[in-house]
Scaffold this active site. Structure first.
Site, mmCIF file in Angstrom:
data_model
loop_
_atom_site.group_PDB
_atom_site.id
_atom_site.type_symbol
_atom_site.label_atom_id
_atom_site.label_comp_id
_atom_site.label_asym_id
_atom_site.label_seq_id
_atom_site.Cartn_x
_atom_site.Cartn_y
_atom_site.Cartn_z
ATOM 1 N N TYR A 11 0.832 -1.219 0.000
ATOM 2 C CA TYR A 11 0.000 0.000 0.000
ATOM 3 C C TYR A 11 0.867 1.270 0.000
ATOM 4 N N ASP A 74 11.975 -13.463 -0.113
ATOM 5 C CA ASP A 74 11.567 -13.315 1.284
ATOM 6 C C ASP A 74 12.756 -12.817 2.111
ATOM 7 N N ARG A 100 1.519 -5.987 8.682
ATOM 8 C CA ARG A 100 1.208 -4.739 9.366
ATOM 9 C C ARG A 100 -0.183 -4.645 9.985
ATOM 10 N N ASN A 118 8.179 -13.083 11.083
ATOM 11 C CA ASN A 118 8.378 -12.371 9.816
ATOM 12 C C ASN A 118 9.007 -10.999 10.064
ATOM 13 N N THR A 144 5.781 2.347 14.299
ATOM 14 C CA THR A 144 4.397 2.786 14.431
ATOM 15 C C THR A 144 4.188 3.604 15.701
ATOM 16 N N SER A 179 -1.105 -4.734 20.507
ATOM 17 C CA SER A 179 -1.344 -5.985 19.761
ATOM 18 C C SER A 179 0.003 -6.681 19.562
ATOM 19 N N TYR A 181 1.151 -7.460 16.759
ATOM 20 C CA TYR A 181 1.796 -6.744 15.650
ATOM 21 C C TYR A 181 2.578 -5.541 16.186
ATOM 22 N N HIS A 182 1.892 -4.691 17.003
ATOM 23 C CA HIS A 182 2.576 -3.496 17.501
ATOM 24 C C HIS A 182 3.796 -3.901 18.339
ATOM 25 N N LYS A 185 6.952 -4.404 16.399
ATOM 26 C CA LYS A 185 7.663 -3.148 16.084
ATOM 27 C C LYS A 185 8.553 -2.729 17.252
ATOM 28 N N ASN A 240 -10.011 4.772 5.861
ATOM 29 C CA ASN A 240 -10.329 4.156 4.567
ATOM 30 C C ASN A 240 -11.585 3.284 4.684
ATOM 31 N N THR A 253 -18.788 1.851 11.414
ATOM 32 C CA THR A 253 -18.636 0.967 12.580
ATOM 33 C C THR A 253 -17.626 1.527 13.587
ATOM 34 N N VAL A 254 -18.131 2.339 14.521
ATOM 35 C CA VAL A 254 -17.264 2.859 15.580
ATOM 36 C C VAL A 254 -17.211 1.824 16.695
ATOM 37 N N VAL A 324 -8.982 -4.705 22.897
ATOM 38 C CA VAL A 324 -8.864 -4.264 24.291
ATOM 39 C C VAL A 324 -8.126 -2.929 24.257
HETATM 40 P P1 NAD Z 1 1.456 -3.599 3.192
HETATM 41 O O1 NAD Z 1 1.157 -4.910 3.825
HETATM 42 O O2 NAD Z 1 0.550 -3.104 2.134
HETATM 43 O O3 NAD Z 1 2.949 -3.613 2.606
HETATM 44 C C1 NAD Z 1 3.987 -4.360 3.176
HETATM 45 C C2 NAD Z 1 4.681 -5.111 2.040
HETATM 46 O O4 NAD Z 1 5.772 -5.869 2.576
HETATM 47 C C3 NAD Z 1 3.744 -6.102 1.351
HETATM 48 O O5 NAD Z 1 3.743 -5.886 -0.052
HETATM 49 C C4 NAD Z 1 4.319 -7.468 1.717
HETATM 50 O O6 NAD Z 1 4.135 -8.427 0.701
HETATM 51 C C5 NAD Z 1 5.792 -7.145 1.974
HETATM 52 N N1 NAD Z 1 6.447 -8.081 2.907
HETATM 53 C C6 NAD Z 1 6.005 -8.479 4.127
HETATM 54 N N2 NAD Z 1 6.861 -9.373 4.652
HETATM 55 C C7 NAD Z 1 7.867 -9.538 3.750
HETATM 56 C C8 NAD Z 1 9.034 -10.342 3.715
HETATM 57 N N3 NAD Z 1 9.339 -11.183 4.713
HETATM 58 N N4 NAD Z 1 9.857 -10.261 2.642
HETATM 59 C C9 NAD Z 1 9.550 -9.433 1.607
HETATM 60 N N5 NAD Z 1 8.452 -8.648 1.577
HETATM 61 C C10 NAD Z 1 7.618 -8.708 2.651
HETATM 62 O O7 NAD Z 1 1.580 -2.532 4.389
HETATM 63 P P2 NAD Z 1 1.573 -0.931 4.325
HETATM 64 O O8 NAD Z 1 0.255 -0.458 4.788
HETATM 65 O O9 NAD Z 1 2.145 -0.469 3.037
HETATM 66 O O10 NAD Z 1 2.601 -0.616 5.493
HETATM 67 C C11 NAD Z 1 3.996 -0.557 5.229
HETATM 68 C C12 NAD Z 1 4.758 -0.374 6.535
HETATM 69 O O11 NAD Z 1 4.320 0.823 7.187
HETATM 70 C C13 NAD Z 1 4.551 -1.507 7.520
HETATM 71 O O12 NAD Z 1 5.780 -1.807 8.144
HETATM 72 C C14 NAD Z 1 3.569 -0.948 8.516
HETATM 73 O O13 NAD Z 1 3.739 -1.532 9.772
HETATM 74 C C15 NAD Z 1 3.919 0.528 8.515
HETATM 75 N N6 NAD Z 1 2.755 1.381 8.862
HETATM 76 C C16 NAD Z 1 1.623 1.360 8.092
HETATM 77 C C17 NAD Z 1 0.551 2.182 8.425
HETATM 78 C C18 NAD Z 1 -0.727 2.201 7.637
HETATM 79 O O14 NAD Z 1 -1.676 2.906 8.059
HETATM 80 N N7 NAD Z 1 -0.826 1.500 6.522
HETATM 81 C C19 NAD Z 1 0.667 3.026 9.544
HETATM 82 C C20 NAD Z 1 1.831 3.010 10.307
HETATM 83 C C21 NAD Z 1 2.883 2.181 9.951
HETATM 84 N N1 USQ Z 2 -11.647 1.240 14.680
HETATM 85 C C1 USQ Z 2 -13.021 1.436 14.827
HETATM 86 N N2 USQ Z 2 -13.834 0.937 13.855
HETATM 87 C C2 USQ Z 2 -13.365 0.284 12.754
HETATM 88 C C3 USQ Z 2 -11.967 0.102 12.615
HETATM 89 C C4 USQ Z 2 -11.137 0.589 13.601
HETATM 90 O O1 USQ Z 2 -13.490 2.023 15.810
HETATM 91 O O2 USQ Z 2 -14.177 -0.142 11.920
HETATM 92 C C5 USQ Z 2 -10.726 1.792 15.704
HETATM 93 C C6 USQ Z 2 -9.822 0.761 16.369
HETATM 94 O O3 USQ Z 2 -10.455 0.154 17.477
HETATM 95 C C7 USQ Z 2 -8.628 1.625 16.759
HETATM 96 C C8 USQ Z 2 -8.584 2.707 15.690
HETATM 97 O O4 USQ Z 2 -9.858 2.684 15.049
HETATM 98 O O5 USQ Z 2 -8.868 2.243 17.983
HETATM 99 C C9 USQ Z 2 -7.501 2.524 14.648
HETATM 100 O O6 USQ Z 2 -7.639 1.238 14.059
HETATM 101 P P1 USQ Z 2 -6.919 0.885 12.672
HETATM 102 O O7 USQ Z 2 -7.301 -0.491 12.288
HETATM 103 O O8 USQ Z 2 -7.135 1.973 11.702
HETATM 104 O O9 USQ Z 2 -5.364 1.019 13.106
HETATM 105 P P2 USQ Z 2 -4.347 0.038 13.826
HETATM 106 O O10 USQ Z 2 -4.928 -1.284 14.110
HETATM 107 O O11 USQ Z 2 -3.745 0.776 14.963
HETATM 108 O O12 USQ Z 2 -3.248 -0.196 12.711
HETATM 109 C C10 USQ Z 2 -2.968 0.712 11.633
HETATM 110 C C11 USQ Z 2 -2.080 -0.016 10.644
HETATM 111 C C12 USQ Z 2 -0.749 -0.359 11.335
HETATM 112 C C13 USQ Z 2 -0.141 0.896 11.922
HETATM 113 C C14 USQ Z 2 -1.093 1.616 12.847
HETATM 114 C C15 USQ Z 2 -0.575 2.976 13.258
HETATM 115 O O13 USQ Z 2 -2.721 -1.195 10.167
HETATM 116 O O14 USQ Z 2 0.123 -0.941 10.379
HETATM 117 O O15 USQ Z 2 1.018 0.554 12.638
HETATM 118 O O16 USQ Z 2 -2.335 1.869 12.124
HETATM 119 S S1 USQ Z 2 -0.992 3.348 14.929
HETATM 120 O O17 USQ Z 2 -2.441 3.209 15.071
HETATM 121 O O18 USQ Z 2 -0.546 4.676 15.202
HETATM 122 O O19 USQ Z 2 -0.310 2.364 15.742
#
Ligand code: NAD
Ligand code: USQ
Length: 394
Positions: A11, A74, A100, A118, A144, A179, A181-182, A185, A240, A253-254, A324
């Site tokens: 993305y 990979d 992510r 990963n 993040t 989480s 995931y977080h 990081k 989005n 959906t809040v 949570v």
């Molecule tokens: P995304 O999943 O769309 O892109 C990540 C890409 O990395 C994917 O194309 C995936 O195939 C590739 N990938 C994952 N593991 C891999 C591996 N082992 N080897 C090679 N490629 C690999 O995610 P995104 O939304 O573009 O986010 C990119 C980065 O930004 C992530 O690290 C995410 O944690 C961070 N981030 C995203 C957001 C957000 O709102 N989208 C917010 C804060 C931080």
């Molecule tokens: N939420 C709702 N309704 C929904 C979806 C989400 O109320 O339908 C709430 C969630 O409970 C949360 C907030 O919106 O409190 C944000 O949720 P999210 O899914 O947009 O964001 P999050 O899970 O935190 O993850 C996303 C990305 C991640 C990035 C992170 C930045 O997927 O890769 O690290 O945003 S941050 O939030 O600053 O950690």
């Protein structure tokens, strides 16, 4: 500069690669298509159709005359990681390549383990490759804002001055992520800090907030340059998702009261921030953190902004939160470092939200309303998803 974009099919990675390429940098991308496999596993797809990576690169060459080589493999494989960095010899590695999604990491044990292996192992491989091939390579790593959680004090940019029993030190800001995931990081942050301290590497850790939007000046140049846009309950991020819900007439959906507050930013600002970090590298041996977001909003604020920007009148529903999280909390996160470097933010506006909804409206037939459902509950160690479990990427 020579810039290697890890996760360049994702993305954010894909539009960042195009942006850096259009700004005159020599760019190559790396990806293993794990993100496309999660779609197959979950039975969902990007709202906006996306071309394959090789096709995207071919179209970019036709449109701009510039070659962006791609390496498919990979990063968990150390030989692959070393080979790519040795062959391309970047000045900067921009590392987006992680799993992510917080909900994906909370599905069950298998998905938590996959996410942490990963993310943590591939980043360790990148650190080893840089240390062994050329320690002057600057690592710009996507972290993040969620690493910090929601403490009842101001969130600083990475570090906090602490006075304890009469002595003062500058220490990493406490981490309370919400989480697995977080947490991955946070583990990366510790490993990168250690590698900078012990091997003298240099890194900028971008603690990024929630990104919204889809179109960038470069992706808008051809339909096959489009980046993905997710709306489902596992990978769709909040703004989005709310835009997609408004367009297809689904309630917004809040979760809970919607009092969760997050730092947020426009996708175009992600691109600008990453370039600013590349052009202003950390010193050799330095590990630094930039908080990468431009404004903070509560989830309920965002829901109301989407309603106002949409020409119909979508309904807002409050659902029991599957996560949570605190229902309400203090939130004041500092984010001055990018502004000091000259970032000119695109602040959230009705026009921007309307433009995201226009993009979605073009492809609204691709939205499956069943996919909006939040299927992952943080309180359960095992969540049984209708489609998940068999196709987990290796
Ligand atoms: P995304 O999943 O769309 O892109 C990540 C890409 O990395 C994917 O194309 C995936 O195939 C590739 N990938 C994952 N593991 C891999 C591996 N082992 N080897 C090679 N490629 C690999 O995610 P995104 O939304 O573009 O986010 C990119 C980065 O930004 C992530 O690290 C995410 O944690 C961070 N981030 C995203 C957001 C957000 O709102 N989208 C917010 C804060 C931080
Ligand atoms: N939420 C709702 N309704 C929904 C979806 C989400 O109320 O339908 C709430 C969630 O409970 C949360 C907030 O919106 O409190 C944000 O949720 P999210 O899914 O947009 O964001 P999050 O899970 O935190 O993850 C996303 C990305 C991640 C990035 C992170 C930045 O997927 O890769 O690290 O945003 S941050 O939030 O600053 O950690």
């Amino acid at each position: 500069m020579r810039i290697l974009v890890l996760g360049g099919d994702g993305y954010l990675g894909w539009p960042t690669a195009l942006h850096l390429s259009s700004r005159g940098h020599d760019v190559a991308v790396v990806d293993n298509f794990a993100r496309r496999e999660y779609d197959l596993e979950m039975g969902v797809d990007s709202i906006v159709p996306i071309a394959g990576l090789q096709r995207r690169c071919d179209v970019w060459r036709e449109v701009s005359g510039i070659e962006v080589p791609c390496y498919v493999g990979d990063l968990v494989d150390p030989d692959f990681t070393h080979r790519v960095i040795r062959e391309f010899r970047p000045d900067t590695v921009v590392h987006f390549a992680e799993q992510r999604s917080a909900p994906y990491s909370m599905i069950d044990q298998k998905h938590a383990v996959y996410t942490q292996v990963n993310n943590v192992v591939n980043t360790l491989n990148v650190l080893y490759a840089i240390a062994e091939i050329d320690p002057s390579i600057h690592l710009v790593k996507l972290g993040t804002m969620g690493e910090y959680g929601t403490p009842n004090i101001d969130i600083e940019e990475g570090f906090l001055e602490v006075t304890h029993k009469g002595r003062t030190d500058i220490l990493p800001f406490p981490k309370q992520p919400h989480s697995f995931y977080h947490l991955s990081k946070v583990h990366d942050t510790h490993n990168i800090t250690f590698a900078c301290r012990v091997w003298g590497l240099r890194s900028t850790d971008l603690h990024q907030g929630v990104v919204y939007g889809q179109e960038t000046p470069e992706t808008a140049q051809h339909p096959e340059l489009a980046t993905r846009l997710d709306y489902d309950g596992v990978f769709g991020t909040v703004i989005n998702r709310f835009c997609a819900q408004a367009v297809v007439g689904h309630p917004i959906t809040v979760y809970g009261k919607g009092g969760q507050t997050r730092g947020m930013l426009d996708i175009r600002d992600t691109l600008a921030c990453v370039e600013l970090a590349c052009l202003n590298p950390a010193d050799q041996g330095e590990y630094r953190v930039f908080n990468q977001f431009t404004e903070s909003f509560s989830v309920l604020d965002v829901a109301h902004m989407v309603v106002e920007a949409f020409s119909g009148s979508p309904e807002i529903v409050h659902l029991d939160s599957p996560r949570v999280e605190k229902d309400e909390h203090y939130y004041n996160a500092i984010h001055t470092k990018f502004l000091d470097l000259g970032l000119q933010p695109h602040l959230m506006s009705a026009e921007t939200l309307a433009s995201i909804m226009e993009v979605i409206a073009q492809f609204k037939d691709r939205v499956d309303p069943r996919a909006f459902e939040a299927t992952v509950n943080w309180r359960h160690t095992t969540n049984h998803l209708p489609t998940s479990g068999t196709l987990l990427p290796r």
